[in-house]
Design a protein around this motif. Sequence first.
Motif, short mmCIF file in Angstrom:
data_model
loop_
_atom_site.label_atom_id
_atom_site.label_comp_id
_atom_site.label_asym_id
_atom_site.label_seq_id
_atom_site.Cartn_x
_atom_site.Cartn_y
_atom_site.Cartn_z
N GLY A 32 -97.20 63.55 82.69
CA GLY A 32 -95.83 63.93 82.40
C GLY A 32 -94.84 63.00 83.08
O GLY A 32 -95.05 61.80 83.19
N THR A 33 -93.74 63.59 83.55
CA THR A 33 -92.70 62.80 84.21
C THR A 33 -92.80 62.84 85.73
O THR A 33 -92.00 62.22 86.42
N SER A 34 -93.81 63.56 86.25
CA SER A 34 -93.85 63.78 87.70
C SER A 34 -94.99 63.08 88.41
O SER A 34 -95.08 63.12 89.64
N GLY A 35 -95.89 62.42 87.68
CA GLY A 35 -97.01 61.79 88.35
C GLY A 35 -97.66 60.71 87.51
O GLY A 35 -97.56 60.71 86.28
N ALA A 36 -98.31 59.78 88.18
CA ALA A 36 -99.05 58.72 87.49
C ALA A 36 -100.08 58.14 88.45
O ALA A 36 -99.97 58.30 89.68
N ILE A 37 -101.10 57.50 87.89
CA ILE A 37 -102.19 56.92 88.67
C ILE A 37 -102.41 55.48 88.22
O ILE A 37 -102.42 55.19 87.02
N TRP A 38 -102.57 54.60 89.20
CA TRP A 38 -102.91 53.21 88.94
C TRP A 38 -104.27 52.91 89.56
O TRP A 38 -104.71 53.62 90.46
N LYS A 39 -104.90 51.85 89.10
CA LYS A 39 -106.15 51.39 89.70
C LYS A 39 -105.94 49.98 90.23
O LYS A 39 -105.63 49.06 89.47
N LEU A 40 -106.06 49.84 91.55
CA LEU A 40 -105.88 48.55 92.21
C LEU A 40 -107.03 48.33 93.19
O LEU A 40 -107.31 49.19 94.03
N GLY A 41 -107.69 47.20 93.07
CA GLY A 41 -108.76 46.88 94.00
C GLY A 41 -109.88 47.90 94.02
O GLY A 41 -110.52 48.11 95.05
N GLY A 42 -110.14 48.53 92.88
CA GLY A 42 -111.18 49.53 92.81
C GLY A 42 -110.78 50.88 93.35
O GLY A 42 -111.57 51.83 93.31
N MET A 43 -109.57 51.01 93.88
CA MET A 43 -109.06 52.28 94.39
C MET A 43 -108.06 52.86 93.40
O MET A 43 -107.49 52.15 92.57
N PHE A 44 -107.83 54.16 93.52
CA PHE A 44 -106.83 54.82 92.71
C PHE A 44 -105.56 55.03 93.54
O PHE A 44 -105.63 55.50 94.68
N VAL A 45 -104.43 54.65 92.96
CA VAL A 45 -103.13 54.84 93.60
C VAL A 45 -102.45 55.99 92.87
O VAL A 45 -102.04 55.86 91.71
N LYS A 46 -102.34 57.12 93.53
CA LYS A 46 -101.76 58.32 92.93
C LYS A 46 -100.34 58.51 93.44
O LYS A 46 -100.11 58.59 94.65
N VAL A 47 -99.39 58.58 92.52
CA VAL A 47 -97.98 58.72 92.87
C VAL A 47 -97.46 60.01 92.26
O VAL A 47 -97.67 60.28 91.07
N LYS A 48 -96.79 60.82 93.08
CA LYS A 48 -96.22 62.09 92.62
C LYS A 48 -94.77 62.19 93.08
O LYS A 48 -94.41 61.70 94.16
N SER A 49 -93.95 62.82 92.27
CA SER A 49 -92.60 63.12 92.70
C SER A 49 -92.66 64.07 93.90
O SER A 49 -93.53 64.93 93.98
N TRP A 50 -91.71 63.90 94.81
CA TRP A 50 -91.74 64.67 96.05
C TRP A 50 -90.33 65.09 96.42
O TRP A 50 -89.36 64.38 96.12
N GLY A 51 -90.21 66.25 97.04
CA GLY A 51 -88.92 66.72 97.52
C GLY A 51 -89.10 67.58 98.75
O GLY A 51 -90.22 67.99 99.09
N GLU A 52 -88.01 67.87 99.43
CA GLU A 52 -88.06 68.70 100.62
C GLU A 52 -88.70 70.05 100.29
O GLU A 52 -88.43 70.65 99.26
N GLY A 53 -89.58 70.52 101.17
CA GLY A 53 -90.26 71.78 100.96
C GLY A 53 -91.56 71.66 100.19
O GLY A 53 -92.27 72.64 100.02
N MET A 54 -91.88 70.44 99.71
CA MET A 54 -93.14 70.21 99.02
C MET A 54 -94.13 69.59 99.99
O MET A 54 -93.82 68.61 100.66
N ASP A 55 -95.32 70.15 100.06
CA ASP A 55 -96.34 69.64 100.97
C ASP A 55 -97.06 68.46 100.31
O ASP A 55 -97.57 68.59 99.19
N PRO A 56 -97.13 67.31 100.97
CA PRO A 56 -97.91 66.20 100.40
C PRO A 56 -99.37 66.61 100.21
O PRO A 56 -99.94 67.32 101.04
N LEU A 79 -100.77 58.22 97.45
CA LEU A 79 -102.13 58.42 97.94
C LEU A 79 -103.00 57.27 97.45
O LEU A 79 -102.99 56.95 96.26
N ILE A 80 -103.75 56.66 98.35
CA ILE A 80 -104.77 55.69 97.96
C ILE A 80 -106.11 56.39 98.10
O ILE A 80 -106.50 56.81 99.20
N LEU A 81 -106.82 56.56 96.98
CA LEU A 81 -108.04 57.36 96.95
C LEU A 81 -109.24 56.52 96.53
O LEU A 81 -109.14 55.66 95.65
N ARG A 82 -110.36 56.79 97.17
CA ARG A 82 -111.61 56.16 96.74
C ARG A 82 -112.05 56.77 95.42
O ARG A 82 -111.88 57.97 95.19
#
Length: 380
Positions: free
Chosen positions: A76-100, A134-137
Motif C-alpha cells: 500500500g502507501t505505508s510500506g515497501a521492501i527492497w533487496k540489497l546485498g542479499g538482505m531485505f530493507v523494510k521501510v514503514k511509515s512511522w509516527g509518535e506512539g508507534m512502536d518500531p 529494518l535490514i533483515l536476513r
Amino acid sequence: MPGTAICNSVIQVAPNAWRLGELIICERVGTGPVNGAAITTWRDDEGILWYLRRGRKSDSRYYPNGRFAVPYHKSGTSGAIWKLGGMFVKVKSWGEGMDPESDTLKLIYESCPGVPVPRVVAHWVDMDTQRSFLILRPLRGQILLHAWPSLSPELRQYVANQIADVCEILAKHTATYMGSAANPLNGCRDQYLCPDRPVSIPSWKPISLPRIDEWNGQEYFDPFQIGRTFNLYHPELEPTNIVVTSDGRVTGILDWERAGYFPRCWISTKPQIADEFLLDAGPGVPDVTEWQWRLATTLEERGFIPEREEWEEFRGRISGTVSTAVSFAKYFPAETDEAEDNEVPDVPDVPDIPDVPDVRMDEVGEPSRLNAHDPHQVWY
C-alpha cells in the motif's frame, strides 16, 4: 525527502551506493577494505562485501538527483521492501506512539525461544522522513500464500500445527493490560477491534485503542468477553506473513509490529473473521477459506475458544463510531478526568528494551543526537 512516497525511500546515489532515507548509506565494496565508519558489514551469496555507514554531502556526486530504486515488494502507501546485498530493507511509515517493529522482534527473539522470527542486521528510525528502517536476513522458503497449492493436505495441517505451537508459546506470556508487546503504555493496533478511522488520520497511520485493563474495557467490548488476563499474540498470522519450505516447515513469521497482549478468545476468533487470512483463488486452491478454518480449528482444539458471534455483535455496535478522544471517553475513563476516581491495577513486569539514541545528519554531515533508534544498536 519528507512528503515523498514510501516507494522513494531508497535512492541510488552512486554506482555502488544507495541512500536509505536521509541518514544511512548502503555501499557495495567488493572484497574490501571497508570504510572505518562502517556501522555493520555482511557478505552476499557471491562473497561480495556490503556495509552501512552514515551519509555525507559528497554521496550524491555521481547522481546529483539520485535514482529511485525499484521496490521488491510494496504494501500500500505505508510500506515497501527492497533487496540489497542479499538482505531485505523494510521501510514503514512511522509516527509518535508507534512502536518500531525492531523492538517487538527483539522482545520475541529474547523471550520466546522456538518462535521463528527474521534476524535483524540493523534498525533505525529516520525522524526526518518519519519512517522506520529494518535490514533483515532472508528466510529460507516462500510465503505460505504461494506455497499452499503445492502442499498436500497433510503438510497444510502440519503448517497449522506449527503456527498453533507458536500461539501457545506466545500465550504463555501474559499481562493484566491489553496493549502493545513492546511498550506497555501503548494500546493494541488491530483494525478489527478499533472504531472507524477518523478522516483526520492519514490512511498510512494505524489507529489504535488506548491501553485497556479489564476494569475499563469490558463495556467497550461487550458482549465480547475480554477477561482479566491478556495473552501475547501475533494478530496477523496470514498466509502472506508465514514462510515455509517445500516440506511444510515454518522458517519464519513476518510483520510483528502489531503484536501485543490480547484477550485469549481473540487468538482463535481473529482467523475466522479477517479477510486477510483468505487464500488466493486459483489452481490447487478449491477453498480459499482453508487456511482460516485449519488454523482456527487447530487453535480451538488447543483450548483457545473463539467468540465469533460475540465479536460480530460487538462490531455491529461500534460500527460508525469514530476513534476520537471524545468517543473513547464514553468507554475508557482513563481518558477523562474521572480516571482519578478509579483504582488502576499494577502494570506487570515486562522485558526491558533499552532506549537508544537516533542519529540524524545535519547539513555538514556531522551526527546530532535525537530520541529514537541508533543504527549502532545491531543485534543478531
